[in-house]
Design an enzyme around this catalytic site. Sequence first.
Site, PDB file in Angstrom:
ATOM      1  N   LYS A  95     -61.517   1.262 -82.366  1.00 52.45           N
ATOM      2  CA  LYS A  95     -62.706   0.526 -81.904  1.00 52.45           C
ATOM      3  C   LYS A  95     -62.215  -0.856 -81.480  1.00 52.45           C
ATOM      4  CE  LYS A  95     -65.739  -2.099 -82.357  1.00 52.45           C
ATOM      5  NZ  LYS A  95     -65.916  -3.226 -81.382  1.00 52.45           N
TER       6      LYS A  95
ATOM      7  N   GLU B 207     -55.843  -8.112 -91.589  1.00 50.85           N
ATOM      8  CA  GLU B 207     -55.107  -9.263 -91.049  1.00 50.85           C
ATOM      9  C   GLU B 207     -56.163 -10.247 -90.578  1.00 50.85           C
ATOM     10  OE1 GLU B 207     -53.858 -11.870 -88.904  1.00 50.85           O
ATOM     11  OE2 GLU B 207     -53.033 -10.462 -87.426  1.00 50.85           O
TER      12      GLU B 207
ATOM     13  N   GLU C 181     -59.908 -22.722 -89.851  1.00 53.54           N
ATOM     14  CA  GLU C 181     -59.293 -22.190 -88.639  1.00 53.54           C
ATOM     15  C   GLU C 181     -60.164 -22.502 -87.425  1.00 53.54           C
ATOM     16  OE1 GLU C 181     -59.130 -17.880 -88.202  1.00 53.54           O
ATOM     17  OE2 GLU C 181     -57.055 -18.080 -87.515  1.00 53.54           O
TER      18      GLU C 181
ATOM     19  N   CYS D 151     -53.865 -15.711 -84.556  1.00 54.09           N
ATOM     20  CA  CYS D 151     -54.028 -15.866 -86.013  1.00 54.09           C
ATOM     21  C   CYS D 151     -52.916 -16.738 -86.565  1.00 54.09           C
ATOM     22  CB  CYS D 151     -53.964 -14.523 -86.718  1.00 54.09           C
ATOM     23  SG  CYS D 151     -54.996 -13.307 -85.962  1.00 54.09           S
TER      24      CYS D 151
HETATM   25  P1  ADP Z   1     -64.494 -12.683 -83.977  1.00 53.02           P
HETATM   26  O1  ADP Z   1     -65.477 -13.346 -84.887  1.00 53.02           O
HETATM   27  O2  ADP Z   1     -63.274 -13.466 -83.754  1.00 53.02           O
HETATM   28  O3  ADP Z   1     -65.097 -12.090 -82.733  1.00 53.02           O
HETATM   29  P2  ADP Z   1     -64.680 -10.272 -85.467  1.00 53.02           P
HETATM   30  O4  ADP Z   1     -64.103 -10.151 -86.827  1.00 53.02           O
HETATM   31  O5  ADP Z   1     -66.157 -10.388 -85.323  1.00 53.02           O
HETATM   32  O6  ADP Z   1     -63.916 -11.446 -84.765  1.00 53.02           O
HETATM   33  O7  ADP Z   1     -64.220  -9.043 -84.565  1.00 53.02           O
HETATM   34  C1  ADP Z   1     -63.034  -8.301 -84.731  1.00 53.02           C
HETATM   35  C2  ADP Z   1     -63.335  -6.826 -84.544  1.00 53.02           C
HETATM   36  O8  ADP Z   1     -64.229  -6.420 -85.574  1.00 53.02           O
HETATM   37  C3  ADP Z   1     -64.038  -6.481 -83.224  1.00 53.02           C
HETATM   38  O9  ADP Z   1     -63.574  -5.212 -82.767  1.00 53.02           O
HETATM   39  C4  ADP Z   1     -65.489  -6.376 -83.635  1.00 53.02           C
HETATM   40  O10 ADP Z   1     -66.245  -5.515 -82.799  1.00 53.02           O
HETATM   41  C5  ADP Z   1     -65.373  -5.772 -85.013  1.00 53.02           C
HETATM   42  N1  ADP Z   1     -66.529  -6.009 -85.892  1.00 53.02           N
HETATM   43  C6  ADP Z   1     -67.380  -7.068 -85.882  1.00 53.02           C
HETATM   44  N2  ADP Z   1     -68.332  -6.929 -86.824  1.00 53.02           N
HETATM   45  C7  ADP Z   1     -68.074  -5.762 -87.465  1.00 53.02           C
HETATM   46  C8  ADP Z   1     -68.681  -5.043 -88.551  1.00 53.02           C
HETATM   47  N3  ADP Z   1     -69.775  -5.514 -89.171  1.00 53.02           N
HETATM   48  N4  ADP Z   1     -68.126  -3.874 -88.933  1.00 53.02           N
HETATM   49  C9  ADP Z   1     -67.014  -3.395 -88.330  1.00 53.02           C
HETATM   50  N5  ADP Z   1     -66.412  -4.001 -87.299  1.00 53.02           N
HETATM   51  C10 ADP Z   1     -66.912  -5.161 -86.857  1.00 53.02           C
END
Ligand code: ADP
Length: 477
Positions: free
Chosen positions: A171, A246, A379, A280
């Site tokens: 995903k 990570e 960060e 990161c």
């Molecule tokens: P950022 O805040 O830097 O966008 P995220 O941690 O939100 O980073 O996103 C990293 C990945 O996690 C993306 O692929 C995003 O779609 C996914 N993601 C975001 N929210 C969720 C969630 N609640 N459950 C699973 N995956 C998620």
Amino acid sequence: MAHMIIDGKPCQAISGHTLEVRSPVDGKVFDHIPRSDARDIDLAVRAARAALNGAWGQLSATERGRLMLKLSQLVMTHAEALALLEAKDTGKPMTTARNDMVVLSRYFEFYGGAADKVHGEVIPFLNGYQVNLLREPLVVTAHIIPWNYPAQMMGRSIAPALAMGNAVVVKPAEDACLSCLRIAELALEAGFPAGALNIVSGIGEEAGAALANHPDINFISFTGSNEVGVLIQQAAAKHAVKCTLELGGKSPHLVFEDANLELAATTVVRGIIQNTGQTCTAGSRLLVQQSIHDRFVALVAEKFKQVRVGTPEMNLDCGPVVNPTQQQRVNRFIEQAKASGLPVLAQGQIDPGVPADGYYVMPTFFGAVPADHPLAHQEVFGPVLAAMPFQDEAHAIALANGTDYGLLAAVWTENGGRQQRVAKALKCGQVFVNSFGAGGGVELPFGGVKRSGHGREKGFLALEEMSTTKTVVHFHG
Ligand code: ADP
């Protein structure tokens, strides 16, 4: 219109829903991706499970490795087109995007070569027994990918999983995933059997959450924010599956008075502007020994002023950041730091020719940052560098370890004893001595401690993370 790959077939979301893809370069919509939900995720997980019971599961380790080497070559054949797509989707300069494709190819090469070189063990036990430790796949692995280095991160996450014989469901991030969707297509072209590599695009809270919470996955690899990392670990706990996280970092450079200051200054600037600070492992804290502080910081400031921001085609040092939320976040940090009176030691330059609606931010170097200031421990994920002085080795170590994060650090000193002492005392997953390696290093085990996460990616340790063992005890008398 981009498509997903489930069970070896290109497809749209069952719902037919899509998401707009905007380029950070000018804020304009230039493509659409499928917006999948739990139903699509379920299909992908089932396809992965079926692949393991079918053609994919029957391949030998050598055959798996050969497919990965083929994919590595295909990535290089299509490298320029992939880099253009990545640059449009993320805004990164073309040189960075091109390098990302070299690293992506290298992941498939490294782990393709390793696929048939990981073997079990024979364990000495009681007389009359033979004990074999078999190494086996975890089975169906889920990979949730961030938007900062979409192609590289996908390679980093899935290559060791595929090498160990798992079937994967990916995903990628909704903010930038076109290169990932294309890589899945190339995997089919390379000859991966249907279901070995499935990819579903969509929103994190919807598709990502459905994948992390699916009862039939056996492992989750996640790279992203701390907030979501906690949700992933909770989801993994529900079905008692393993996860690697990570998460963020606030990586320090420790510059001692006997360092090669010219080399250190150049590397420090590169380490914070790489990928416009959206890394990161960005070296976002600059700890400098008091005796050389003013001189060194002036040297860094001189170089920092040369940093230029532009479109991918301009191919300067930085591009825009990925989306308006990220742009506002970086600008908020800069404004708050200014408002709290921190001196701006240098700023870069945004090329006057950039489109007005792109998500550009000003690279900024702040000095005299107190250890309790947000800029010293939160960060930013942007090109913002925070300098602070230290008195001696013990003070440097205390400052370096004084955040919740622990991903990476760099030590700059010519003193061999100090190099060893400081490297041992730092609480983080990687230490560079007189160098700094954000990004690359496919061979080098990587991961965090503390709030930077757990588990190891890259190198041979990733093969252990992405597999399990079975102890087989034979009594032969
Ligand atoms: P950022 O805040 O830097 O966008 P995220 O941690 O939100 O980073 O996103 C990293 C990945 O996690 C993306 O692929 C995003 O779609 C996914 N993601 C975001 N929210 C969720 C969630 N609640 N459950 C699973 N995956 C998620």
